[in-house]
Enzyme design. Structure first.
Site, mmCIF file in Angstrom:
data_model
loop_
_atom_site.group_PDB
_atom_site.id
_atom_site.type_symbol
_atom_site.label_atom_id
_atom_site.label_comp_id
_atom_site.label_asym_id
_atom_site.label_seq_id
_atom_site.Cartn_x
_atom_site.Cartn_y
_atom_site.Cartn_z
ATOM 1 N N ARG A 18 0.745 -1.275 0.108
ATOM 2 C CA ARG A 18 0.422 0.033 -0.175
ATOM 3 C C ARG A 18 0.713 1.170 0.069
ATOM 4 O O ARG A 18 1.037 2.050 -0.619
ATOM 5 C CB ARG A 18 -0.903 0.391 0.929
ATOM 6 C CG ARG A 18 -2.020 1.313 0.911
ATOM 7 C CD ARG A 18 -2.865 0.993 2.303
ATOM 8 N NE ARG A 18 -4.066 2.011 1.666
ATOM 9 C CZ ARG A 18 -4.579 2.533 2.313
ATOM 10 N NH1 ARG A 18 -4.953 2.719 3.805
ATOM 11 N NH2 ARG A 18 -5.792 3.702 1.713
ATOM 12 N N HIS B 148 0.760 4.122 -2.208
ATOM 13 C CA HIS B 148 0.000 5.930 -1.784
ATOM 14 C C HIS B 148 1.265 6.570 -2.291
ATOM 15 O O HIS B 148 1.266 8.067 -2.677
ATOM 16 C CB HIS B 148 -0.594 6.102 -0.819
ATOM 17 C CG HIS B 148 -1.201 5.581 -0.102
ATOM 18 N ND1 HIS B 148 -2.248 6.461 0.815
ATOM 19 C CD2 HIS B 148 -2.154 4.867 -1.196
ATOM 20 C CE1 HIS B 148 -3.612 6.167 0.790
ATOM 21 N NE2 HIS B 148 -3.063 4.880 -0.535
ATOM 22 N N TRP C 173 -10.186 -10.140 9.637
ATOM 23 C CA TRP C 173 -9.119 -11.195 8.336
ATOM 24 C C TRP C 173 -9.417 -12.159 7.910
ATOM 25 O O TRP C 173 -10.078 -13.084 8.704
ATOM 26 C CB TRP C 173 -7.620 -11.096 9.989
ATOM 27 C CG TRP C 173 -6.796 -11.739 9.056
ATOM 28 C CD1 TRP C 173 -6.248 -13.255 9.107
ATOM 29 C CD2 TRP C 173 -5.958 -11.786 8.208
ATOM 30 N NE1 TRP C 173 -5.433 -13.180 8.918
ATOM 31 C CE2 TRP C 173 -5.203 -12.131 7.949
ATOM 32 C CE3 TRP C 173 -6.173 -10.705 6.949
ATOM 33 C CZ2 TRP C 173 -4.048 -12.677 6.760
ATOM 34 C CZ3 TRP C 173 -4.522 -10.743 6.119
ATOM 35 C CH2 TRP C 173 -4.311 -11.691 5.901
HETATM 36 C C1 HEM Z 1 -10.314 2.779 -5.848
HETATM 37 C C2 HEM Z 1 -8.622 3.196 -5.521
HETATM 38 C C3 HEM Z 1 -8.128 2.356 -4.224
HETATM 39 C C4 HEM Z 1 -9.049 2.917 -2.696
HETATM 40 C C5 HEM Z 1 -10.185 4.019 -3.252
HETATM 41 C C6 HEM Z 1 -8.552 1.944 -1.759
HETATM 42 C C7 HEM Z 1 -8.583 2.304 -0.809
HETATM 43 C C8 HEM Z 1 -8.063 1.472 0.135
HETATM 44 C C9 HEM Z 1 -8.448 1.560 1.673
HETATM 45 C C10 HEM Z 1 -9.776 2.082 2.570
HETATM 46 C C11 HEM Z 1 -7.971 -0.057 2.475
HETATM 47 C C12 HEM Z 1 -7.667 0.156 4.071
HETATM 48 C C13 HEM Z 1 -6.380 1.129 4.393
HETATM 49 C C14 HEM Z 1 -7.149 0.952 6.108
HETATM 50 O O1 HEM Z 1 -8.174 0.881 6.613
HETATM 51 O O2 HEM Z 1 -5.802 0.591 7.073
HETATM 52 C C15 HEM Z 1 -7.207 -0.736 1.526
HETATM 53 C C16 HEM Z 1 -5.548 -1.071 1.661
HETATM 54 C C17 HEM Z 1 -4.819 -1.285 0.860
HETATM 55 N N1 HEM Z 1 -5.257 -0.737 0.035
HETATM 56 FE FE1 HEM Z 1 -6.006 -0.082 -1.322
HETATM 57 N N2 HEM Z 1 -6.958 1.574 -2.200
HETATM 58 C C18 HEM Z 1 -7.510 1.684 -3.633
HETATM 59 C C19 HEM Z 1 -6.201 1.014 -4.860
HETATM 60 C C20 HEM Z 1 -4.757 0.284 -4.814
HETATM 61 C C21 HEM Z 1 -4.386 0.065 -5.332
HETATM 62 C C22 HEM Z 1 -4.065 0.503 -6.303
HETATM 63 C C23 HEM Z 1 -3.150 -0.987 -4.319
HETATM 64 C C24 HEM Z 1 -1.694 -1.135 -4.825
HETATM 65 C C25 HEM Z 1 -1.663 -1.831 -6.681
HETATM 66 C C26 HEM Z 1 -4.045 -0.717 -2.901
HETATM 67 C C27 HEM Z 1 -3.742 -1.779 -2.431
HETATM 68 C C28 HEM Z 1 -3.623 -2.321 -0.928
HETATM 69 C C29 HEM Z 1 -3.573 -2.558 0.508
HETATM 70 C C30 HEM Z 1 -2.275 -3.880 -0.365
HETATM 71 C C31 HEM Z 1 -3.632 -2.903 1.096
HETATM 72 C C32 HEM Z 1 -3.945 -3.265 2.821
HETATM 73 C C33 HEM Z 1 -3.126 -3.008 3.555
HETATM 74 C C34 HEM Z 1 -3.126 -3.409 4.506
HETATM 75 O O3 HEM Z 1 -3.759 -4.307 5.001
HETATM 76 O O4 HEM Z 1 -2.628 -2.746 5.892
HETATM 77 N N3 HEM Z 1 -4.757 0.009 -2.985
HETATM 78 N N4 HEM Z 1 -6.678 0.454 -0.148
#
Ligand code: HEM
Ligand SMILES: N=C(N)c1ccsc1
Length: 290
Positions: free
Chosen positions: A45, A49, A188
């Protein structure tokens, strides 16, 4: 804005393999993080970002300047939780002070994807730290409440098409959402710290119910405790996106190669790499032990 890649002085594949190994070893030794999720997902993530500020229309933002190290960027409420990733990387940067922040924040995602069983991701060095004046204003990150129109419009700023967007979002097989971070709640489900195409199978095969969660936000829930954000679920609500969801649900190899290509494109957005800078295919810990 022009971002010319400049390789770290005298550093080559073996140096970056050492950085990879330090990150991968630390991931293994701290595997109980976040109830057994491990650090892989939050590192992926962070790599997203730190690249997600890119704007193709003026070539601003993106991973080059390593600007996520500045509070002005890292304090974005939509990045809540990523302080765990930057804290994880502090001792890595101490051990390898010569690596740029942009290179560190991208190589950590490559390491995580590969160590979690994903495709090999060719990675190029040469991002150069830029100053606080180069940090883009907050507001370039996507919001989870969006629908398909929102998602399509958002990725126009990167020049990504429908196929690329669907492949890239497949990364949401990793990790979970946390009420204390984003206000979304992804209990989870232990088979999601392995990089597979199951995000797409889940979207198509599971019974999704739109419900209000404990923070008052609407999310899609299925039995067994898995969830989808509204922006995730948009991929099956839109016929053009749905076509690619079906393709990737059926064909993990196609997902792996398409994810590799768009992930590289994301991490390298806005950067001019001279052809003398060769892509490194870093070895997994497993490959080095055989
Ligand atoms: C429409 C685009 C996206 C939105 C709105 C979005 C939104 C989110 C949200 C809300 C979370 C949860 C954060 C938390 O509560 O800890 C998250 C986690 C995550 N996102 Fe996205 N995301 C997007 C695109 C992406 C992309 C492009 C990637 C990677 C190529 C990605 C990888 C991840 C990963 C790996 C997590 C898990 C992080 C963890 O387990 O702490 N996301 N995302
Ligand atoms: N399982 C998901 N839909 C997810 C994982 C990280 S953010 C959303």
């Amino acid at each position: 804005t022009v971002h010319i890649a400049k390789p770290e002085k005298g550093k080559s594949l073996t140096d970056f393999q050492s950085v990879y190994n330090a990150i991968a070893t630390k991931m293994k030794s701290e595997s109980d993080y976040d109830d057994g999720t491990g650090y892989g997902p939050v590192l992926v993530r962070l790599s997203w970002h730190s690249s997600a500020t890119y704007n193709i229309h003026d070539n601003s933002g993106g991973s080059y300047g390593g600007t996520f190290r500045f509070k002005k960027e890292a304090s974005d409420p939509l990045s809540k939780g990523l302080e765990n990733a930057t804290k994880f990387l502090d001792p890595i940067h101490e051990e390898f002070p010569w690596i740029s922040h942009g290179d560190l924040y991208t190589i950590c995602g490559v390491t995580a994807i590969q160590e979690l069983g994903g495709p090999k991701i060719p990675w190029r060095q040469g991002r150069v730290d830029t100053g606080p004046e180069t940090v883009p204003a907050q507001g370039r990150l996507p919001v989870p409440e969006g629908d398909a129109t929102y998602v399509r419009k958002y990725y126009e700023r990167f020049g990504f098409d429908d196929q690329e967007v669907v492949a890239l979002l497949g990364a949401h097989i990793l990790g979970k959402t946390h009420l204390k971070n984003s206000g979304y709640d992804g209990p989870w489900d232990d088979d999601t710290n392995i990089f597979t195409n199951e995000f797409f199978g889940n979207l198509l095969e599971r019974d999704w119910t739109l419900e209000k969660n404990d923070s008052g936000r609407m999310q899609y829930n299925a039995k067994g405790g898995i969830m989808m954000l509204p922006t995730d679920y948009a991929l099956v609500q839109d016929p053009k996106y749905l076509k690619y969801v079906q393709k990737y649900a059926k064909d993990q190899d196609a997902f792996f190669s398409d994810f590799r290509d768009i992930y590289v494109k994301l991490l390298e957005s806005g950067i001019d790499f001279d052809e003398s800078i060769e892509p490194f295919v870093l070895k997994t810990l497993k490959e080095q032990s055989e």
